[in-house]
Design an enzyme around this catalytic site. Structure first.
Site, PDB file in Angstrom:
ATOM      1  N   SER A  75       0.837  -1.195   0.000  1.00 20.21           N
ATOM      2  CA  SER A  75       0.000   0.000   0.000  1.00 20.21           C
ATOM      3  C   SER A  75       0.871   1.244   0.000  1.00 20.21           C
ATOM      4  O   SER A  75       1.940   1.250   0.623  1.00 20.21           O
ATOM      5  CB  SER A  75      -0.899   0.025   1.239  1.00 20.21           C
ATOM      6  OG  SER A  75      -1.679   1.201   1.260  1.00 20.21           O
ATOM      7  N   ASN A  81      -0.756   4.031   0.928  1.00 25.07           N
ATOM      8  CA  ASN A  81      -1.581   4.817   1.838  1.00 25.07           C
ATOM      9  C   ASN A  81      -0.877   4.842   3.201  1.00 25.07           C
ATOM     10  O   ASN A  81      -0.783   3.808   3.882  1.00 25.07           O
ATOM     11  CB  ASN A  81      -2.976   4.176   1.937  1.00 25.07           C
ATOM     12  CG  ASN A  81      -3.886   4.857   2.915  1.00 25.07           C
ATOM     13  OD1 ASN A  81      -3.486   5.257   4.005  1.00 25.07           O
ATOM     14  ND2 ASN A  81      -5.146   4.955   2.533  1.00 25.07           N
ATOM     15  N   GLN A  82      -0.378   5.998   3.594  1.00 24.88           N
ATOM     16  CA  GLN A  82       0.414   6.102   4.826  1.00 24.88           C
ATOM     17  C   GLN A  82      -0.368   5.702   6.084  1.00 24.88           C
ATOM     18  O   GLN A  82       0.183   5.066   6.984  1.00 24.88           O
ATOM     19  CB  GLN A  82       0.989   7.518   4.961  1.00 24.88           C
ATOM     20  CG  GLN A  82       1.957   7.905   3.853  1.00 24.88           C
ATOM     21  CD  GLN A  82       3.074   6.892   3.651  1.00 24.88           C
ATOM     22  OE1 GLN A  82       3.824   6.592   4.569  1.00 24.88           O
ATOM     23  NE2 GLN A  82       3.198   6.358   2.444  1.00 24.88           N
ATOM     24  N   GLY A  83      -1.635   6.057   6.147  1.00 25.90           N
ATOM     25  CA  GLY A  83      -2.454   5.672   7.296  1.00 25.90           C
ATOM     26  C   GLY A  83      -2.609   4.169   7.389  1.00 25.90           C
ATOM     27  O   GLY A  83      -2.488   3.578   8.463  1.00 25.90           O
ATOM     28  N   LYS A  84      -2.869   3.553   6.265  1.00 29.56           N
ATOM     29  CA  LYS A  84      -3.030   2.098   6.220  1.00 29.56           C
ATOM     30  C   LYS A  84      -1.722   1.407   6.592  1.00 29.56           C
ATOM     31  O   LYS A  84      -1.713   0.413   7.318  1.00 29.56           O
ATOM     32  CB  LYS A  84      -3.477   1.676   4.823  1.00 29.56           C
ATOM     33  CG  LYS A  84      -3.974   0.259   4.751  1.00 29.56           C
ATOM     34  CD  LYS A  84      -4.567  -0.046   3.407  1.00 29.56           C
ATOM     35  CE  LYS A  84      -5.953   0.548   3.296  1.00 29.56           C
ATOM     36  NZ  LYS A  84      -6.691   0.133   2.104  1.00 29.56           N
ATOM     37  N   ASP A  97      -7.684  -4.844   0.377  1.00 29.72           N
ATOM     38  CA  ASP A  97      -8.633  -3.959  -0.286  1.00 29.72           C
ATOM     39  C   ASP A  97      -9.859  -3.942   0.607  1.00 29.72           C
ATOM     40  O   ASP A  97     -10.246  -4.975   1.163  1.00 29.72           O
ATOM     41  CB  ASP A  97      -8.988  -4.423  -1.701  1.00 29.72           C
ATOM     42  CG  ASP A  97      -9.638  -3.299  -2.498  1.00 29.72           C
ATOM     43  OD1 ASP A  97      -9.130  -2.171  -2.456  1.00 29.72           O
ATOM     44  OD2 ASP A  97     -10.660  -3.542  -3.159  1.00 29.72           O
ATOM     45  N   SER A  98     -10.431  -2.768   0.777  1.00 33.28           N
ATOM     46  CA  SER A  98     -11.557  -2.670   1.698  1.00 33.28           C
ATOM     47  C   SER A  98     -12.479  -1.549   1.270  1.00 33.28           C
ATOM     48  O   SER A  98     -12.106  -0.691   0.472  1.00 33.28           O
ATOM     49  CB  SER A  98     -11.051  -2.408   3.122  1.00 33.28           C
ATOM     50  OG  SER A  98     -10.286  -1.223   3.169  1.00 33.28           O
TER      51      SER A  98
END
Length: 153
Positions: free
Chosen positions: A13, A15-18, A73-74
């Site tokens: 990912s 996505n830094q938060g993820k 994936d969500s």
């Protein structure tokens, strides 16, 4: 068949938060790499399901890095909206992943479908698929769902 312990892993990912969330769930002695530090851009997610998109990312990052990859994936499925936003949940939040943008779009779509939706129990679920992929092609996916209702608060 010998079982090798995973000592190094790429989280699939950008996505830094993820990335932060997943890192905190993994053992501290596991060496974790990210696509950003390996200069790997995200693949096109063109699957038709959460599982397909999760596997697309896991396979892509595993093959590019030659490491075992854990990817997900969500998204949110709302029954009255024919399970939308579904696999497009992050796109509903816009390029910057703005949660408020996504919620406004969801509320707008619900109002178009039923102007009294706030007085009803609108059934929905959050779906997450985690996939792990080894460079040799071995892979495994797990699906989790949390059922609930959309709140207007």
């Amino acid at each position: 068949m010998s079982k090798k312990k995973i000592t190094k892993l790429i989280i699939g990912s950008n996505n830094q938060g993820k990335l932060r969330e997943i890192k905190h769930l993994l053992p501290v002695n596991l060496r974790i790499c990210t696509p950003r530090e390996l200069k790997i851009k995200s693949p096109k997610e063109n699957g038709k399901t959460f599982k397909e998109n999760s596997l697309i990312k896991a396979k892509f990052f595993s093959m590019k890095s030659k490491l075992v990859c854990l990817a997900d994936d969500s998204g949110l499925e709302i029954d009255i909206l024919k399970k939308k936003p579904g696999i497009f949940s992050s796109r509903w939040a816009g390029k910057k992943g703005n949660f408020n943008t996504a919620i406004k779009k969801i509320f707008n779509q619900l109002s178009k479908k039923d102007e009294n939706w706030k007085k009803k129990k609108i059934k929905a679920r959050f779906v997450c698929v985690l996939s792990i992929y080894w460079p040799g092609g071995k892979n495994f996916s797990s699906i989790g769902k949390i059922e609930g209702f959309i709140s207007s608060n």
